[in-house]
Design an enzyme around this catalytic site. Structure first.
Site, PDB file in Angstrom:
ATOM      1  N   ARG A 178       0.830  -1.235   0.000  1.00  0.00           N
ATOM      2  CA  ARG A 178       0.000   0.000   0.000  1.00  0.00           C
ATOM      3  C   ARG A 178       0.852   1.269   0.000  1.00  0.00           C
ATOM      4  O   ARG A 178       0.488   2.291   0.579  1.00  0.00           O
ATOM      5  CB  ARG A 178      -0.978   0.022   1.188  1.00  0.00           C
ATOM      6  CG  ARG A 178      -1.899  -1.186   1.220  1.00  0.00           C
ATOM      7  CD  ARG A 178      -2.843  -1.256   0.025  1.00  0.00           C
ATOM      8  NE  ARG A 178      -3.548  -2.531   0.029  1.00  0.00           N
ATOM      9  CZ  ARG A 178      -3.232  -3.568  -0.768  1.00  0.00           C
ATOM     10  NH1 ARG A 178      -2.257  -3.477  -1.675  1.00  0.00           N
ATOM     11  NH2 ARG A 178      -3.901  -4.687  -0.711  1.00  0.00           N
ATOM     12  N   SER A 228     -11.765   0.062   3.675  1.00  0.00           N
ATOM     13  CA  SER A 228     -11.070  -0.168   4.953  1.00  0.00           C
ATOM     14  C   SER A 228     -10.438   1.127   5.443  1.00  0.00           C
ATOM     15  O   SER A 228      -9.698   1.771   4.700  1.00  0.00           O
ATOM     16  CB  SER A 228      -9.954  -1.201   4.769  1.00  0.00           C
ATOM     17  OG  SER A 228     -10.508  -2.411   4.334  1.00  0.00           O
ATOM     18  N   GLU A 303      -5.410   3.771   6.296  1.00  0.00           N
ATOM     19  CA  GLU A 303      -5.263   3.616   4.845  1.00  0.00           C
ATOM     20  C   GLU A 303      -5.919   4.829   4.168  1.00  0.00           C
ATOM     21  O   GLU A 303      -5.441   5.357   3.173  1.00  0.00           O
ATOM     22  CB  GLU A 303      -5.972   2.325   4.424  1.00  0.00           C
ATOM     23  CG  GLU A 303      -5.843   2.027   2.951  1.00  0.00           C
ATOM     24  CD  GLU A 303      -6.297   0.608   2.586  1.00  0.00           C
ATOM     25  OE1 GLU A 303      -6.314  -0.279   3.454  1.00  0.00           O
ATOM     26  OE2 GLU A 303      -6.625   0.413   1.401  1.00  0.00           O
TER      27      GLU A 303
END
Ligand SMILES: Cc1cc2nc3c(=O)[nH]c(=O)nc-3n(C[C@H](O)[C@H](O)[C@H](O)COP(=O)(O)OP(=O)(O)OC[C@H]3O[C@@H](n4cnc5c(N)ncnc54)[C@H](O)[C@@H]3O)c2cc1C
Length: 318
Positions: A178, A228, A303
């Site tokens: 990520r 998320s 995130e």
């Protein structure tokens, strides 16, 4: 807005830069449906226009935020004092030759995955349910099942923050979980070349349908959300499980601040019950982090990214 900024934005809007809108409501451009107005909202039609915009904002030190679908962003209720640039349908072409897929930065990720499946190419099965653009996915090295789009990337075409078009190799993008070296660089992803191995269409389709079914079952679909909220780390996953489980185990499912609520369906999602403010969501994020830190000693990182009124994008917990 200062008089100087007002003058500069009017100057930029008068150039050939694509579709321009003054005082655009940002809640219309993100999946949480939160955020005030952007002074100037631009939807460019091609790379040259993007280069022109970046050159101008760089020279004139104007705050700039680039967005795709806004499926990973939290805008402030105050909006953005500067320019918001949306990379979307005008830069969404997808071309496939042999094992090579060339896609525009504005291409819709599920469409990219579907096209690769139809061409009998595998590797993008994990992307089928991600409701974002290719540009947003590349910057985040997004994906699922612990895979990332970076795994299949050969090169990325960007416009750098000064307005120069560049081709970066996979190595230069330095993808990790990520994360990519492009984050925070101020560049705009305008295109990407992917290499995908041949696979069996039936098998690829089966995997994609299975992924979509899991998402339909697990994730809240009716209320606005941003996917998320917290990142999973290898250490936390191995000891206490993924963030959703950790938050649920702490008894926080259903906790509500204003109109923001920890989803009853999946505890790593925060849903907007209708009219949630950015402050509601940020306060809820802070409370979750505090409880988890106190209970089990882990620092949850976000995130999801928060966009400040000055146009600075940071993980939402920062
Ligand atoms: C229901 C749901 C499920 C999700 N599931 C997943 C998942 O499984 N895996 C996953 O990784 N993510 C998931 N997400 C999060 C999100 O969809 C991805 O991160 C997506 O790739 C973001 O794309 P976007 O176009 O919406 O980017 P945005 O949210 O608009 O932007 C995200 C970041 O990318 C930057 N950016 C966007 N476009 C460009 C561009 N062209 N050039 C440079 N920078 C750019 C922005 O400045 C910002 O920093 C999910 C979201 C939702 C709502």
């Amino acid at each position: 807005m200062t008089d100087r900024l007002k003058k500069k934005l009017a100057q930029l809007a008068s150039k050939e830069v694509g579709k321009v809108t003054f005082s655009e409501l940002l809640s219309r451009h993100n999946s949480w449906k939160v955020g005030g107005r952007a002074d100037l909202f631009i939807e460019p039609e091609n790379t040259q226009q993007i280069a022109r915009i970046l050159h101008f904002v760089h020279e004139n030190e104007i705050p700039l935020v680039v967005i795709g679908q806004g499926s990973n962003l939290l805008f402030d209720d105050v909006g953005v004092r500067g320019v918001v640039l949306k990379i979307g349908q005008q830069l969404a072409a997808i071309r496939i030759v042999g094992n090579t897929i060339v896609a525009g930065g504005g291409a819709w990720v599920p469409q990219l995955a579907r096209r690769s499946m139809q061409a009998g190419l595998s590797g993008l099965e994990h992307c089928i349910g991600i409701p974002g653009t290719v540009g947003g996915l590349v910057i985040m090295n997004g994906g699922s099942q612990r895979k990332g789009i970076g795994d299949n990337i050969v090169n990325v075409t960007i416009v750098d923050k000064t307005g120069v078009i560049q081709l970066l190799t996979q190595e230069e993008c330095d993808f990790s979980y990520r994360h990519s070296a492009l984050q925070g660089s101020g560049c705009i992803v305008v295109g990407v070349e992917l290499n995908c191995p041949a696979g069996e269409i039936k098998q690829i389709r089966r995997e994609m349908l299975a992924d979509l079914q899991i998402r339909r079952h697990k994730f809240p679909r009716k209320l606005p959300n941003c996917g998320s909220v917290f990142l999973s780390t290898t250490e936390m996953h191995a000891t206490v499980g993924p963030p959703g489980k950790v938050i649920e185990d702490a008894g926080l499912k259903g906790l509500r601040i204003g109109q923001a609520e920890i989803s009853q369906q999946h505890a790593n999602f925060i849903v907007n019950l209708g009219g949630a403010s950015s402050a509601d969501i940020l306060t809820l994020i802070a409370q979750i982090r505090q409880v988890i830190q106190e209970n089990i000693g882990f620092n949850l990182g976000c995130e999801v990214r928060y966009v400040s009124p000055q146009g600075v994008i940071k993980p939402a917990h920062l």
